[in-house]
Design a protein around this motif. Sequence first.
Motif, PDB file in Angstrom:
ATOM      1  N   LYS A 331     -47.453   8.030 -15.407  1.00 10.02           N
ATOM      2  CA  LYS A 331     -46.395   8.056 -14.394  1.00 10.02           C
ATOM      3  C   LYS A 331     -45.167   7.321 -14.942  1.00 10.02           C
ATOM      4  N   VAL A 332     -44.109   8.083 -15.137  1.00  9.18           N
ATOM      5  CA  VAL A 332     -42.926   7.555 -15.803  1.00  9.18           C
ATOM      6  C   VAL A 332     -41.682   7.778 -14.955  1.00  9.18           C
ATOM      7  N   ALA A 333     -40.871   6.744 -14.828  1.00 10.91           N
ATOM      8  CA  ALA A 333     -39.550   6.873 -14.208  1.00 10.91           C
ATOM      9  C   ALA A 333     -38.509   6.936 -15.315  1.00 10.91           C
ATOM     10  N   VAL A 334     -37.608   7.887 -15.218  1.00 18.56           N
ATOM     11  CA  VAL A 334     -36.536   8.046 -16.192  1.00 18.56           C
ATOM     12  C   VAL A 334     -35.241   7.556 -15.545  1.00 18.56           C
ATOM     13  N   ILE A 335     -34.633   6.544 -16.162  1.00 18.15           N
ATOM     14  CA  ILE A 335     -33.450   5.912 -15.561  1.00 18.15           C
ATOM     15  C   ILE A 335     -32.347   5.776 -16.607  1.00 18.15           C
ATOM     16  N   GLY A 336     -31.138   6.065 -16.177  1.00 14.30           N
ATOM     17  CA  GLY A 336     -29.982   5.902 -17.050  1.00 14.30           C
ATOM     18  C   GLY A 336     -29.237   7.203 -17.273  1.00 14.30           C
ATOM     19  N   ASP A 337     -27.923   7.147 -17.175  1.00 11.91           N
ATOM     20  CA  ASP A 337     -27.079   8.343 -17.279  1.00 11.91           C
ATOM     21  C   ASP A 337     -27.256   9.069 -18.606  1.00 11.91           C
ATOM     22  N   GLY A 377     -28.559   5.242 -12.381  1.00 14.55           N
ATOM     23  CA  GLY A 377     -28.638   3.820 -12.710  1.00 14.55           C
ATOM     24  C   GLY A 377     -27.328   3.075 -12.829  1.00 14.55           C
ATOM     25  N   PHE A 378     -26.318   3.696 -13.418  1.00 15.89           N
ATOM     26  CA  PHE A 378     -25.043   3.006 -13.642  1.00 15.89           C
ATOM     27  C   PHE A 378     -23.927   4.026 -13.826  1.00 15.89           C
ATOM     28  N   LEU A 389     -27.635   1.150  -8.501  1.00 15.61           N
ATOM     29  CA  LEU A 389     -28.559   0.094  -8.912  1.00 15.61           C
ATOM     30  C   LEU A 389     -29.781   0.057  -7.997  1.00 15.61           C
ATOM     31  N   LYS A 390     -29.563   0.192  -6.715  1.00 14.93           N
ATOM     32  CA  LYS A 390     -30.659   0.160  -5.751  1.00 14.93           C
ATOM     33  C   LYS A 390     -31.584   1.352  -5.929  1.00 14.93           C
ATOM     34  N   GLU A 391     -30.995   2.542  -6.140  1.00 16.04           N
ATOM     35  CA  GLU A 391     -31.805   3.741  -6.342  1.00 16.04           C
ATOM     36  C   GLU A 391     -32.694   3.593  -7.576  1.00 16.04           C
ATOM     37  N   ASN A 427     -22.566  -3.535 -16.415  1.00 20.62           N
ATOM     38  CA  ASN A 427     -23.363  -2.844 -15.402  1.00 20.62           C
ATOM     39  C   ASN A 427     -24.711  -2.377 -15.962  1.00 20.62           C
ATOM     40  N   GLN A 428     -24.765  -2.100 -17.261  1.00 21.16           N
ATOM     41  CA  GLN A 428     -26.035  -1.724 -17.871  1.00 21.16           C
ATOM     42  C   GLN A 428     -26.944  -2.936 -18.057  1.00 21.16           C
ATOM     43  N   LEU A 429     -26.376  -4.047 -18.450  1.00 25.15           N
ATOM     44  CA  LEU A 429     -27.181  -5.268 -18.608  1.00 25.15           C
ATOM     45  C   LEU A 429     -27.742  -5.722 -17.254  1.00 25.15           C
TER      46      LEU A 429
END
Length: 778
Positions: A331-337, A377-378, A389-391, A427-429
């Motif tokens: 189960k993997v979440a993919v985050i980041g533009d 994510g950002f 960020l919350k999502e 914002n990424q950090l």
Amino acid sequence: MKHKNIIEQMTLEEKASLMSGKNFWNTKEIERLGIPSIMLTDGPHGLRKQGGKADHLGLNKSIPATCYPTAATLANSWDRSLAYKVGQDIGKEARSEKVSVLLGPGLNIKRNPLCGRNFEYFSEDPFLTGELAGGMVEGIQSNGISACPKHYAVNSQEHMRMTIDEIVDERSLREIYLTGFEKVVKESNPYVMMSSYNKVNGEYANENQHLANDILFSEWGFDGVVVTDWGGNNDRVAGLKAHNQLEMPSTNGITNKEIVDAIHAGTLDESVLDEAVDQLLSLIYKVRLDDKESVQADYEEHHNKAVEAARQSMVLLRNENNVLPLNEDEKVAVIGDFAKNPRYQGAGSSLINPYKLSSPLDSLEDSSLNIVGYAQGFKRMGGNSSKLLKEATSLAESAKTVILFIGLDESKEAEGVDREDLKLPENQLELVESIMKVNGNVVVVLAGGGALELPFADSVQSILHTYLSGQGVGEALTDLLLGKHNPSGKLSETFPIHYADVPSSPYYPGDQATSEHKEGLFIGYRYFETAEVPVRYPFGYGLSYTTFDYSNIVIDGLTVSFDLKNTGGMAGAEIAQLYIEKTDTKIFRSKKELKGFDKVHLMPGETKRVKLELTKRDFSYYNSERKDWEIESGKYKIQIGSSIQEIHLEETVDMDGVSPSVFLKHEFPHYSSVKVKDIPDTEFEKLLGKRLPSTKWNRIDDLGMNDTINQAQYKNWLGKMLYHSIIFFHFFFKKIGKPLTANNVYFVINMPFRQIDRFTGGKISRKNVEVFLRWINR
């Protein structure tokens, strides 16, 4: 002369006309003599042939082509054969489009990690640079066309690149900045070389007698053509005297007339022009495609090769608890533009219109992983968003593992603009910190063309750096994350902990008139290893899913051999590296230097005997007084390692040579103690052999044709208005999310006034520019 019969039939004006382009990308033809036009176009990591309106900075779209990993990425493969194959494929696409000269590869040395164009360059090390660039040149030219290594030489910064004077001592010039070019010229025989915009020790590179006549043509034996960088001519007659046979792009006859006038005035011998025409004709007849069989490129096949090149070039920097490779159905979440909109190439003249593009998100969703969701994510271009960020944080809580995509956006790395720092956006950090609070299994996937400060490096489970991996980034990354392929890339540059640790940081970039290379030889690992400064990741570092064992080193003359065994449970490739260290040296020098490497593919349990060949040159330093290379006699350690810090085998050899009379430690105390961030002018001048010129512009004198719009800010209201208008539009386009346009606007601010009539093809004439300068100077 090879083409004397043809040259004798030309008028003086016809000969001069061949010395500059017909248009933006083509040379001039002379139909009555059967001299064809040939096309040159960009191509460091893919063909950029513009189908419509032409420009130098990637403003107008080019035809679709395969976008391979950039040089900075490909260098992490440490694979000569891969560099050859990539060059071969790009060359085939160029030939299929009737392009005779491909402008690449770029092999300037990464003096400082802030250089905005570092993504186009291979390494901080000249040996690695020359080896890989040579492979690419040979691959390109196997198609019957020409490569064009660039930018000769010492093009170390983008800020003020058209006028900056790079002040560098002769030893550093030879050992660091020219060695890669020398290897390529002597071993790979490029037909064309490109000169750089900048000055080197007071003379523009394109008309630098020492760089061109003394070194390139006389010493190295180059017998090809030197082309200017686009708009890189300063004095056309001086350039011709320094073997610059071709100025690009067209100047609508402006500089052709300068050549003719100089011959009539007796300041240029016509034989110099004849020799240049002869060399250009040799190139044209060698790479002309109008009389050769046409070829077709298989773009699907090339895409698959681009995926393979990316696989071999990504670098696994951290893998705690063997969190990678991921398990099937995890189960993997993919985050980041960057997962959805990948950062896969740089910007500027190398900007490719990819034939196809695989995003990491699409490839991961097509895999066996259980993707529980994606969150942006950002904001890509910076700025806070509590909603995003919350999502992302909420999604991270629902997964076993988070794959977090972060990196540098398009505005950070581009031709014409240097980076401001090595930091990731705030914002990424902030996102990284928030995700780590709710999920302990974070796999960070980095995107960007070079070194970064990574304050979270010891806190996340895994870090995989994709660099700028080209159009196959999604498929390649997914294969590595799932263990279908084993990561094998190793860093071709050092990652400092902080930018302030970089040896050239006090001097970089040169802000106004000059850029002083006071750090001399001590760039990259040559500084960090010698000064024993801790780094985040050392040169040559990279992890694998398997393990390797080194044993049984034997040195026979200049041949070094050893056994390399895969001791793990997965097939993989190891990059074995050879370093040389002089013991008890009497001169200041780097503690150790890379002088050999090999990428060895091994099955589990397999052992191979690796053989590396050295030369006497590998033990040498450059004596600038004798103007020759020489070996310091004594003992040298031959070290075999998996990085510069991980040495597994070592033997000592004796070398015959000389007792040094130059660069003695007591004569250069700061260099000898590696205190290169605080070099006194007097010690640098002693190394240079001359007084230092002023680092600053003269703000009192009137502006001239070699001055820039940047300098207009110090003049009257008109100059200030011009300068601040450009700055305004630069920030405006950046604010509205058009970073490429913003960077290209900024490019104008560093352009010398002499280039305006040439870049506009005379639409804004030299006379117009001179009138404008008179207004500014009032």
